[in-house]
Structures are given as C-alpha cells and as structure tokens.
Design a protein around this motif. Structure first.
Motif, short mmCIF file in Angstrom:
data_model
loop_
_atom_site.label_atom_id
_atom_site.label_comp_id
_atom_site.label_asym_id
_atom_site.label_seq_id
_atom_site.Cartn_x
_atom_site.Cartn_y
_atom_site.Cartn_z
N SER A 79 0.85 -1.21 0.00
CA SER A 79 0.00 0.00 0.00
C SER A 79 0.88 1.25 0.00
N LYS A 80 1.97 1.17 0.78
CA LYS A 80 2.87 2.32 0.85
C LYS A 80 3.48 2.60 -0.54
N ALA A 81 3.83 1.53 -1.25
CA ALA A 81 4.41 1.70 -2.58
C ALA A 81 3.42 2.40 -3.51
N ILE A 82 2.17 1.95 -3.46
CA ILE A 82 1.15 2.55 -4.34
C ILE A 82 0.96 4.01 -3.97
N GLU A 83 0.87 4.26 -2.65
CA GLU A 83 0.67 5.65 -2.22
C GLU A 83 1.82 6.55 -2.67
N SER A 84 3.04 6.04 -2.59
CA SER A 84 4.19 6.85 -3.03
C SER A 84 4.04 7.23 -4.50
N VAL A 85 3.60 6.27 -5.32
CA VAL A 85 3.44 6.55 -6.75
C VAL A 85 2.30 7.56 -6.94
N LEU A 86 1.20 7.35 -6.19
CA LEU A 86 0.05 8.27 -6.31
C LEU A 86 0.44 9.70 -5.91
N GLU A 87 1.38 9.77 -4.93
CA GLU A 87 1.83 11.11 -4.48
C GLU A 87 2.86 11.72 -5.44
N GLY A 88 3.18 10.98 -6.50
CA GLY A 88 4.04 11.58 -7.53
C GLY A 88 5.45 11.04 -7.57
N GLN A 89 5.79 10.11 -6.66
CA GLN A 89 7.16 9.58 -6.73
C GLN A 89 7.31 8.71 -7.98
N ASN A 90 8.32 9.04 -8.75
CA ASN A 90 8.52 8.33 -10.00
C ASN A 90 9.41 7.12 -9.74
N LYS A 91 9.00 5.95 -10.16
CA LYS A 91 9.82 4.74 -10.08
C LYS A 91 10.24 4.41 -8.64
N PHE A 92 9.31 3.83 -7.91
CA PHE A 92 9.54 3.47 -6.50
C PHE A 92 10.04 2.03 -6.43
N CYS A 93 11.10 1.80 -5.62
CA CYS A 93 11.65 0.43 -5.52
C CYS A 93 11.94 0.10 -4.06
N ASP A 94 11.41 -1.02 -3.57
CA ASP A 94 11.67 -1.46 -2.20
C ASP A 94 12.06 -2.95 -2.23
N LEU A 95 13.33 -3.22 -1.92
CA LEU A 95 13.80 -4.62 -1.89
C LEU A 95 14.17 -4.99 -0.46
N GLY A 96 13.61 -4.25 0.50
CA GLY A 96 14.01 -4.40 1.91
C GLY A 96 13.53 -5.68 2.57
N GLU A 97 13.90 -5.81 3.83
CA GLU A 97 13.58 -7.00 4.64
C GLU A 97 12.11 -6.98 5.07
N ARG A 98 11.64 -8.14 5.53
CA ARG A 98 10.28 -8.24 6.06
C ARG A 98 10.19 -7.47 7.38
N GLU A 99 9.02 -6.87 7.65
CA GLU A 99 8.81 -6.20 8.93
C GLU A 99 8.89 -7.25 10.04
N PRO A 100 9.48 -6.90 11.24
CA PRO A 100 9.61 -7.91 12.30
C PRO A 100 8.25 -8.47 12.73
N ASN A 101 7.19 -7.65 12.65
CA ASN A 101 5.86 -8.12 13.07
C ASN A 101 4.97 -8.46 11.87
N TYR A 102 5.59 -8.92 10.77
CA TYR A 102 4.83 -9.21 9.54
C TYR A 102 3.66 -10.16 9.83
N ASP A 103 2.49 -9.82 9.30
CA ASP A 103 1.30 -10.63 9.54
C ASP A 103 1.12 -11.63 8.38
N TRP A 104 1.25 -12.93 8.69
CA TRP A 104 1.19 -13.97 7.65
C TRP A 104 -0.25 -14.40 7.37
N SER A 105 -1.23 -13.80 8.08
CA SER A 105 -2.59 -14.30 7.89
C SER A 105 -3.24 -13.69 6.64
N VAL A 106 -4.33 -14.34 6.23
CA VAL A 106 -5.02 -13.94 5.00
C VAL A 106 -6.49 -13.67 5.33
N ALA A 107 -7.04 -12.57 4.82
CA ALA A 107 -8.46 -12.27 5.07
C ALA A 107 -9.32 -13.34 4.41
#
Ligand code: SAM
Ligand code: SF4
Length: 429
Positions: free
Chosen positions: A96-124
């Motif tokens: 969602s953050k990636a999409i928001e960055s593009v919507l806010e005008g950031q050109n060519k957004f790239c995130d290859l970072g690590e998983r968040e420590p509290n990453y939620d593995w569940s599925v709605a």
C-alpha cells in the motif's frame, strides 16, 4: 508460495481500502506477482506488461512483485518503462505504501528491503484461494544453493516461523471452518526455529516432525506439507504420518535426476541410493502414501546414460505424478557457468520419453484405485451443472463425481468408478 504471497498482498490492499478487481481493463493499478525459476516464467512478465499497456485506455499504475522484482530491482524500470514500482519478495507487506508513493508523484519506486519484524502472515477470508483450504507458511528462503536454482537469490536465506505462531494460525483457520492446511516452504522439513517453544510437549526426531505432531494435535481435519528436501527427509516424518490420521497420505520429494554424476553437479546433497532408501521407507508405511516429485532433464553434461538412470529411477520409485522440467540456465547461479550442452532437440526428446514412462506408471497407479473407496474434500463445482463436484483425496488426487453443491467443504466417501491419466471419477457412497 506465489499464490500464498498474492493472497497476503490482496489482504493488505483490502485492509487499506483498495478495491480488488480481477478485470485488468477496469483496474487503475495492475500488479504482477512474478516467478523466476525458469527463463520462460520471467519472459511472461514482459509479454503481459505489453498486453496490459496495449489494452489500456488510460494510464494505469503497474507494479511488479516477487522473484523477478527481487532479482532485477531498479533495472526493471529500464527493461520496461511502463513499470511504476518494484517490490521484492520480503517487501510485499508494504504494497500500500508503494502505491501511495506513486500516487503522491514519486517516480519509479523500488523497495527490496527486509520483512517487517511483526509481519502478519494471515489472509483475510475474502482473499483466500479457497474457503476450505489454506496455505500456512512455516519456513521461507533456502540455504541449499543447488547449482541450477535461483531461489536462494530471490528468496534469501532460510528463516523458520516460530511454532506458537504457526499453531495459532492453524487454530484460527480451524475456527473459520477451514478443513485442510498446507504447510508450505521451499524445504519444509529443514524447519529449524530459533527456539523449541511451543513444541516441548511433542515427540520428534527433528523440529519438523515435532511440528507435524503439534499441528496434528490442533485437530484440523487434514494437513498436507510441501516441499520436502530429500537430504533432510527423516524417517520419523513417516512415523508421524502413521500415528496421525489427519496428516495426509502424500509426500512431494523432488529427486531432480537418477544419475549420481548429475546429482553431484547439481549439488543436491543426496545420492540416488540415499533417495531410494527414503522411498523404501515411504512405501513400507502402513498407510498408502502417494509420492510425487520434480525432475530436471537436460542438465549440462547429462549423457544418454545419465538420462537412462533417470528412466530407471522413475521405474523404481513409481511416482503418482511428477513435474518434469527442461533445464533452464539462470544467470547468477553456479551452473550458468557450465555450457548448456544438451541441445534443445535432445531436451525435447528426453522430456517426451520420460513423460511417456511416467504416464505409463501413473496409469497403473491410478487404475489401482478402481472400485476402492477414498475420502474426498469437496472443493469446487466442477462443471456448469450444479451436480458436478470435484475435490482431492488425502493422497492429493483430483476426483470428479456427482453431488449437490451444498456438500461443498465436506469430506465424503467416494467410490472410484473410472480412472484417467491425472483424474479419478466416482460416486458418493
Ligand atoms: N525446494 C524444492 C526442492 O529442492 O526440491 C524445489 C523448489 S524449486 C522452486 C521447484 C522446482 O523447479 C525444482 O524442484 C526444480 O525441479 C525446478 N527448477 C528449479 N530451477 C530450475 C532450472 N534452472 N531449470 C529447470 N528447472 C528448475
Ligand atoms: Fe532451489 Fe535447491 Fe533450494 Fe529447492 S533446495 S529451492 S531446488 S536451491
């Protein structure tokens, strides 16, 4: 793993008020979740982006996720200028953050970072691929570095999820009415959590067989697990299956080749004799456990004699089914340095011959189910008719039969009346 990733990405998007549509024409944002195991899969990405661009009446935001994104990173923007953002395999929680960055005008957004420590593995519930079957990741990444394989580079090192987290996940799914969980990971049986917490009460020769017993104790109706790595396949896994009815009659154990020379070149960590020992253990189980595998043909320096060893191996193992792949050189892997010296024509011939042998064996195995009764979890309506249902057995075979749609999600006994190459047909008892 990719289906599981997509479910979690959709869950995040839904929770941040994006509306999901399967219709790419009406979509404002199109996301591609990518695979890089073989070159063909990677090429599909560029073809599909081209198709979406051709069709679009207004500019869409295009995002690339998954293994190709992780490996190519920002270079994807040069390869395909239509791409607006790239998210690596562990960054999917920040979609969602990636999409928001593009919507806010950031050109060519790239995130290859690590998983968040509290990453939620569940599925709605709304985003599950099935109401009755759920994927439960137990380990991600791979440390094995088989010489042909890109996965350790695209998915990083092995990281096991904590057992209490896995058990809580399964218990929650049970409450939601899920009947079958698939414990998933590149090599589930290499499961090695940081601590034994949550598994203390359970017997087991390895952390994975303890985990199997712990998940079995949740009482969920069915548990399947994939993929198992041959070197780490401890016979205690079969003991655990024999002790627990809800651990299903299916093992997926990729062999890759029947030739010790090729297995060594692939750096698989097992010989064909080691592999056969594991097969003997599986076949000697009191339960009729079905066996499936992956095989690569045409690895560099595979001679006719090496290929002949793969044919003999297939006859020895009597696989219920197998995925056969033509070797595909992947840049960055050790075997990329070797000359891809089995010609395309030879690969094709070997593929056809091995497939024929596999189908011949498979036909006999499927026929052995004729007139027998099997338990089937009903997953889908299988045709236009409300009375055409399909599901899978504990041994992971697809069965079609007639029955009312209100039986969806139930486990029923079906008598097999007909067998085809990949499918069984029957009637509800
Ligand atoms: N971790 C599992 C294992 O070790 O058996 C398999 C995971 S891998 C993503 C799935 C399958 O893709 C492998 O078993 C192998 O048969 C196939 N594969 C991987 N790299 C390949 C390549 N470069 N060319 C052809 N097939 C490949
Ligand atoms: Fe690839 Fe080998 Fe790891 Fe399987 S075990 S994912 S084939 S490197």
């Amino acid at each position: 793993m990719n289906v599981s990733d997509s479910e979690r990405v959709a869950t995040v998007l839904e929770s941040t008020d994006f509306e999901l549509t399967p219709d790419e024409d009406s979509a404002d944002i199109v996301l591609f979740n990518t695979c890089s195991v073989r070159e063909k899969a990677e090429h599909k990405l560029y073809t599909r982006i081209g198709q979406v661009r051709k069709l679009q009446s207004k500019k869409k935001i295009i995002g690339v996720l998954g293994c190709v994104a992780q490996l190519e990173g920002e270079t994807l923007f040069d390869k395909s200028p239509a791409i607006d953002f790239v998210l690596g395999t562990k960054a999917v929680g920040r979609v969602s953050k990636a999409i928001e960055s593009v919507l806010e005008g950031q050109n060519k957004f790239c995130d290859l970072g690590e998983r968040e420590p509290n990453y939620d593995w569940s599925v709605a519930e709304t985003q599950k691929h099935s109401s009755f079957i759920s994927f439960v990741p137990v380990i991600e990444g791979c440390n094995k570095f088989c010489t042909y394989c890109i996965v350790p580079f695209s998915r990083g090192r092995e990281k096991s999820l904590a057992a209490p987290e896995i058990i809580r996940h399964v218990l929650k799914l049970c409450k939601q009415g899920v009947k079958e969980v698939h414990l998933i990971g590149q090599n589930v049986n290499s499961y090695r959590p940081k601590t034994i917490e949550g598994l203390e009460k359970f017997r087991g020769a390895t952390p994975f067989s303890k985990l199997l017993r712990a998940v079995a104790a949740t009482g969920i109706a069915r548990i399947k697990f994939t993929t198992s790595f041959p070197r780490d396949f401890h016979p205690d896994i079969i003991e655990a299956i024999n002790e627990n009815e809800n651990l299903c009659n299916w093992v997926h154990l990729p062999v890759q080749s029947g030739s010790n020379k090729i297995l060594r070149l692939m750096r698989r960590g097992h010989t064909i004799e080691n592999y056969f020992e594991r097969i003997d253990k599986i076949k000697s189980s009191v339960r009729k456990i079905s066996l499936t595998t992956d095989i690569i043909i045409g690895f560099p320096n595979e001679t006719e004699a090496d290929f002949g060893d793969s044919l003999k191996m297939v006859d020895y193992c009597q696989f219920d089914s197998s995925y056969i792949f033509k070797y595909s050189p992947r840049m960055g892997t050790p075997s990329y340095q070797l000359e891809d010296n089995v010609s395309a024509e030879e690969k094709k011939q070997r593929f056809i011959e091995l497939e024929k042998r596999q189908k011949f064996n498979q036909h006999r195995i499927y026929e052995s189910y004729l007139h027998k009764s099997v338990q089937v979890l009903i997953e889908n309506k299988s045709g236009k008719n409300n009375f055409d249902l399909s599901g899978r057995t504990s041994c992971h075979k697809v069965v079609h039969f007639k029955g009312s749609a209100n039986l969806l999600g139930k486990i029923v006994n079906v008598q097999i009346t007909e067998s085809k190459s990949n499918t069984l047909y029957g009637k509800i008892l």
